[in-house]
Design a protein around this motif. Structure first.
Motif, mmCIF file in Angstrom:
data_model
loop_
_atom_site.group_PDB
_atom_site.id
_atom_site.type_symbol
_atom_site.label_atom_id
_atom_site.label_comp_id
_atom_site.label_asym_id
_atom_site.label_seq_id
_atom_site.Cartn_x
_atom_site.Cartn_y
_atom_site.Cartn_z
ATOM 1 N N GLY A 203 -4.951 -12.720 4.811
ATOM 2 C CA GLY A 203 -4.125 -11.543 5.005
ATOM 3 C C GLY A 203 -4.683 -10.247 4.472
ATOM 4 O O GLY A 203 -4.100 -9.177 4.727
ATOM 5 N N LYS A 204 -5.796 -10.255 3.776
ATOM 6 C CA LYS A 204 -6.291 -9.021 3.157
ATOM 7 C C LYS A 204 -7.781 -8.776 3.367
ATOM 8 O O LYS A 204 -8.189 -7.640 3.589
ATOM 9 N N SER A 205 -8.586 -9.796 3.287
ATOM 10 C CA SER A 205 -10.033 -9.591 3.296
ATOM 11 C C SER A 205 -10.568 -9.527 4.718
ATOM 12 O O SER A 205 -9.864 -9.779 5.698
ATOM 13 N N PHE B 28 -11.733 3.688 2.348
ATOM 14 C CA PHE B 28 -10.674 2.987 1.613
ATOM 15 C C PHE B 28 -10.872 1.479 1.664
ATOM 16 O O PHE B 28 -10.583 0.776 0.690
ATOM 17 N N ALA B 29 -11.337 0.949 2.790
ATOM 18 C CA ALA B 29 -11.573 -0.494 2.888
ATOM 19 C C ALA B 29 -12.589 -0.932 1.839
ATOM 20 O O ALA B 29 -12.392 -1.931 1.137
ATOM 21 N N ALA B 30 -13.666 -0.180 1.718
ATOM 22 C CA ALA B 30 -14.689 -0.534 0.728
ATOM 23 C C ALA B 30 -14.167 -0.362 -0.690
ATOM 24 O O ALA B 30 -14.395 -1.218 -1.570
ATOM 25 N N TYR B 31 -13.443 0.717 -0.936
ATOM 26 C CA TYR B 31 -12.966 1.000 -2.294
ATOM 27 C C TYR B 31 -11.879 0.012 -2.722
ATOM 28 O O TYR B 31 -11.871 -0.470 -3.869
ATOM 29 N N ASN B 32 -10.949 -0.301 -1.820
ATOM 30 C CA ASN B 32 -9.849 -1.215 -2.155
ATOM 31 C C ASN B 32 -10.258 -2.679 -2.106
ATOM 32 O O ASN B 32 -9.533 -3.538 -2.601
ATOM 33 N N GLY B 33 -11.394 -2.956 -1.481
ATOM 34 C CA GLY B 33 -11.823 -4.344 -1.343
ATOM 35 C C GLY B 33 -10.921 -5.137 -0.425
ATOM 36 O O GLY B 33 -10.729 -6.340 -0.623
ATOM 37 N N MET B 34 -10.360 -4.488 0.591
ATOM 38 C CA MET B 34 -9.528 -5.186 1.566
ATOM 39 C C MET B 34 -9.597 -4.442 2.890
ATOM 40 O O MET B 34 -10.215 -3.376 2.990
ATOM 41 N N ARG B 35 -8.961 -5.014 3.892
ATOM 42 C CA ARG B 35 -8.989 -4.413 5.221
ATOM 43 C C ARG B 35 -8.493 -2.969 5.178
ATOM 44 O O ARG B 35 -7.560 -2.641 4.457
ATOM 45 N N GLY B 36 -9.132 -2.156 5.979
ATOM 46 C CA GLY B 36 -8.715 -0.773 6.044
ATOM 47 C C GLY B 36 -7.429 -0.602 6.838
ATOM 48 O O GLY B 36 -7.035 -1.453 7.635
ATOM 49 N N ALA C 106 0.850 -1.189 0.000
ATOM 50 C CA ALA C 106 0.000 0.000 0.000
ATOM 51 C C ALA C 106 0.879 1.231 0.000
ATOM 52 O O ALA C 106 1.932 1.261 0.633
ATOM 53 N N VAL C 107 0.422 2.257 -0.701
ATOM 54 C CA VAL C 107 1.085 3.560 -0.728
ATOM 55 C C VAL C 107 0.051 4.585 -0.267
ATOM 56 O O VAL C 107 -1.079 4.598 -0.761
ATOM 57 N N GLY C 108 0.436 5.425 0.703
ATOM 58 C CA GLY C 108 -0.510 6.371 1.274
ATOM 59 C C GLY C 108 -0.029 7.797 1.199
ATOM 60 O O GLY C 108 1.123 8.080 0.828
ATOM 61 N N LEU C 109 -0.916 8.724 1.573
ATOM 62 C CA LEU C 109 -0.631 10.152 1.504
ATOM 63 C C LEU C 109 -1.041 10.840 2.809
ATOM 64 O O LEU C 109 -2.047 10.484 3.422
#
Length: 806
Positions: free
Chosen positions: A716-718, A461-469, A352-355
């Motif tokens: 590890g992601k969902s 972000f969790a909903a948009y990325n389809g993975m844990r926030g 993941a890359v964040g801002l």
């Protein structure tokens, strides 16, 4: 509860002076004793009072002078509906008795006070004729302080661990004044993430269910009593009493009340790297996409495992209205084609890359985000206008903020945010001279603003990325553990701030927040290479490992501090990646029980007074005792080993507990001990999580007391783990006579594990007489390392090994 005593504090500069006591009453019991469900109601001469049992060991006390109670709020507490509790009531001339299977609560009639005993009669808490206060200025309570009672918690505090005899004011803020030449804020006042909750060594905890600033006098003014009060005049008193008796049991119930720390993506257990992209304040013109990509490539080329990268402030264009304190969501002109940057970083297998952002909105060169938000009514109003903060408390405003602001960066690759400056709502901001909204309503919202501010991007972000926030933030209050993770703030690279940062991690863990990070080597100023080495050792063995700094041009990048510092960084980064199965399994325990990853020794040994003031040692998970070296040039340090047997990680030598050791501390070695009886799963080092399929885990087994370890696995992601889609394997070690038996239970699974086998490394002082197993095992004993290595143990099915010792 009856007469209250309120300690009010007047602030002059950076000094807090005691002003006066305010006597208040909620009176004597008058009438209307009745029980409905789990709640018992009383009417006094001055207030309505409710005692609601949440569990047999936890109850809520509410007292209101106006006869009504406020609706339940959604920010701090997430559980209000509790199963039926068997509460037996009894009335006598002088009192009421409320009895559960765990507690005996005595409600005295004249004056109206509450005393709490265990079911078998041991005193936990007494109000001794004091009790609740409801005044025009505050609501609070006074209770008796027992002679050998000590207090822990109160959030991320850098000043003290044991709060007995201390006073603390809790209000989200950085603290005011810079009393040190290094430019750091006062560690006595730093209040990034306070939590109005404590645990007593007598076996109970109290959570003040209020979002207002509060003051806690834990025996400072009157040695045999403590008081707590919220700055909410004429409001109701609302607090929870939680019986353990162990600290682990108290945290379990507190986090059941305020929410657990969810699992982060498994790659978030790896290394996090922050960057100013080549240009911190005053050097913004040097920022570029090429700097970011060169940084990422260098980590990969040097074989330094890393999984997460975030770009701090200078990625963005500063608008004219809010400057550095606001976010326009426009890129600086030096960032050409940021989408290609994101694509390239993900091709390099960053998870993941964040801002970085700040909570205010601003107009940029091309987008009028602030103007549009104001026009739509999506900002929180301020005295002089419509305001600059999106109304994060309102779902429609959050939806607008996501669709029109955050999606400008999420749509091209940003996967999380660093939500900075959560204290600036109704308080002086760090990067501007603005205070934001003011007034009584804002005073109530100020401390829960960080929750609303972090919840929004975490869930979106969790909903948009389809993975844990995942969200990185600096400020918090009760409940912030639901939106991990917290970092310790901006502390200079000076030795004097090293141990206080450790103390902050211990205190936040004792307050229900388990995912916590800090800037390895410090944040501001170039670091002394020795300090950088020692701080990175601690950082790699922290709940979240993060390296980030604003010192231009070093930026805490490990190759900028010399060959020895680079070698140290790689060594401990590799150690962390080896320990990922152990850390991830303990993170799952945190999700189910509230037990933090970084544990002050008092959390496990609350009956040992020797640990009450230890602020430079901690348990990482259940088994690793970590002892950072916090003094420059130290060739040795004193280590306290708690009860039990402890094995030196580096030498294999065993020591008895309940003693102090003076240990040698070579620069490349952080003192590290393993609790006897531990089972620690490790894996091969990877350059990033998921680099290759792990089919073999090593189990380091340190015989001692009979023990077990629960190995946890999932995708590890969902979020599927929340529906039971995971695998657990229980590994146990038991000694009977001369036989050491190691058993591996069948995996309990609703998830297909990739594991095929285990390699056992049993730490034994001598070669065993014989080793047999239920599988076709092979074994060999290395006398030099004193390790018995056993191969051939299959994973997923039941198996055992019997070791016959000499």
């Amino acid at each position: 509860m009856l007469r209250g005593i309120l300690v009010r504090w007047l602030v002059t500069g950076t000094m807090m002076l005691q002003a006066l006591y305010v006597q208040a009453q909620i009176g004597d019991y008058r009438q209307d004793f009745n029980k409905k469900g789990n709640t018992v109601h009383f009417t006094t001469t001055s207030a309505e009072v409710q005692v609601e049992f949440c569990t047999p060991a936890m109850f809520r006390v509410r007292a209101s002078r106006n006869g009504s109670f406020a609706p339940n709020e959604p920010w701090m507490v997430t559980a209000y509906d509790w199963p039926a509790v068997d509460v037996r009531t009894k009335e006598t001339t002088a009192r009421f008795e409320l009895q559960t299977d765990a507690l005996r609560v005595i409600v005295n009639k004249q004056p109206f006070t509450i005393d709490v005993f265990t079911a078998d009669g041991r005193l936990l808490s007494s109000e001794s004729g004091a009790g609740a206060l409801l005044s025009a200025d505050s609501t609070g309570c006074r209770k008796r302080l027992q002679p050998d009672e000590h207090f822990f918690g109160f959030g991320e505090r850098m000043d003290f661990l044991d709060r007995r005899g201390k006073t603390v004011r809790l209000n989200v803020e950085r603290g005011s004044g810079m009393p040190h030449a290094t430019g750091a804020y006062n560690i006595l006042a730093a209040n990034y993430s306070p939590v109005p909750f404590f645990m007593s060594t007598k076996g109970y905890g109290i959570f003040l269910h209020s979002s207002f600033a509060s003051t806690w006098d834990m025996g400072s003014t009157v040695p045999d009593q403590y008081t707590f009060s919220a700055e909410q005049g004429n409001a109701e008193l609302d607090y929870y009493f939680i019986y353990g008796p162990g600290f682990a049991g108290i945290l379990d119930q507190y986090t059941a009340l305020t929410g657990r720390s969810p699992l982060m993506p498994s790659f978030a257990m790896g290394l996090h790297v922050g960057t100013y992209s080549g240009g911190t304040w005053g050097y913004e013109q040097h920022t570029s996409v090429s700097y970011v990509l060169a940084l990422a490539r260098r980590y990969r080329e040097l074989g330094i495992p890393v999984d997460i990268l975030f770009l701090d402030s200078t990625w963005r264009l500063f608008g004219k209205n809010g400057g550095k304190g606001a976010t326009s969501f426009e890129w600086r002109e030096t960032f050409n084609n940021p989408k290609t940057m994101f694509d390239t970083l993900y091709a390099m297998h960053f998870g993941a890359v964040g801002l970085h952002i700040r909570p205010r909105l601003d107009n940029g060169l091309h987008n009028r985000l602030l103007d549009n938000a104001v026009a739509g009514g999506y900002t929180y109003p301020e005295a002089k206008g419509p305001g600059e903060f999106p109304n994060y408390f309102d779902s429609s405003a959050v939806n607008w903020w996501w669709d029109h602001a955050v999606m400008k960066v999420a749509s091209i690759g940003a996967r999380f945010l660093k939500t900075d400056e959560g204290s600036s709502f109704g308080h002086l901001a760090n990067e501007s001279n603005k205070v934001g909204p003011t007034g009584d309503a804002v005073r109530k919202l100020h401390n829960i603003f960080p929750l609303a501010y972090t919840k929004a991007p975490y869930e979106k972000f969790a909903a948009y990325n389809g993975m844990r926030g995942m969200n990185q933030t600096r400020e918090g209050w009760a409940g912030i553990q639901r939106y991990p993770y917290i970092f310790a703030g901006d502390w200079p690279s000076e030795w004097q701030y090293f141990e206080p940062v450790i103390r902050a991690g211990l205190n936040i863990g004792l307050s229900g927040v388990g995912y916590w990070a800090h800037c390895m080597g410090g944040f501001e100023r170039p670091a002394d290479p020795e300090l950088y080495i020692r701080w990175c050792q601690f950082g790699m063995l922290s709940p979240v490992a993060m390296v980030f700094g604003m010192d231009h041009p070093g930026y805490k990048e490990p190759w900028n501090y010399g060959k020895e510092a680079l070698a140290n960084f790689i060594k401990y980064d590799h150690l962390r990646y080896q320990l990922l199965p152990y850390l991830y399994s303990n993170a799952y325990d945190m999700y189910t029980t509230g037990m933090p990853l970084m544990r002050a020794l008092v959390l496990a040994y609350q009956d040992d007074p020797n640990v009450y003031d230890i602020t430079d040692e901690y348990l990482l998970g259940s088994s690793l005792l970590v002892c950072p070296v916090t003094q420059k040039g130290a060739a040795t340090r004193i280590v306290y080993l708690p009860q039990g047997q402890w094995i030196d990680y580096w030498t294999g030598k065993t020591y008895a507990g309940k003693q102090y050791l003076n240990v040698v501390t070579p620069l490349d070695q952080l003192p590290l001990y393993i609790k006897a009886g531990s089972i620690i799963p490790t894996q091969p080092v990877q350059q990033y999580v998921g680099e290759r399929v792990i089919d073999t885990l090593t189990l380091d087994i340190y015989p001692g007391e009979n023990t077990a370890f629960r190995l946890y696995e999932d995708d590890g992601k969902s979020l599927d783990y929340q529906q039971g889609k995971f695998a657990t394997t229980t590994i146990s070690s038991n000694t009977v006579n001369e036989h050491l038996k190691i058993s591996i239970a069948p995996a309990t699974a609703n998830y297909k594990s990739t594991l095929k086998r285990f390699l056992l490394k049993v730490h034994l002082p001598a070669k065993p007489k014989n080793v047999t197993g239920t599988a076709a095992i092979k074994w060999d004993y290395d006398a030099a390392t004193q390790i018995l290595e056993i191969s051939g143990m299959p994973a997923g099915t039941a198996g055992s090994v019997d070791i016959v010792q000499l």
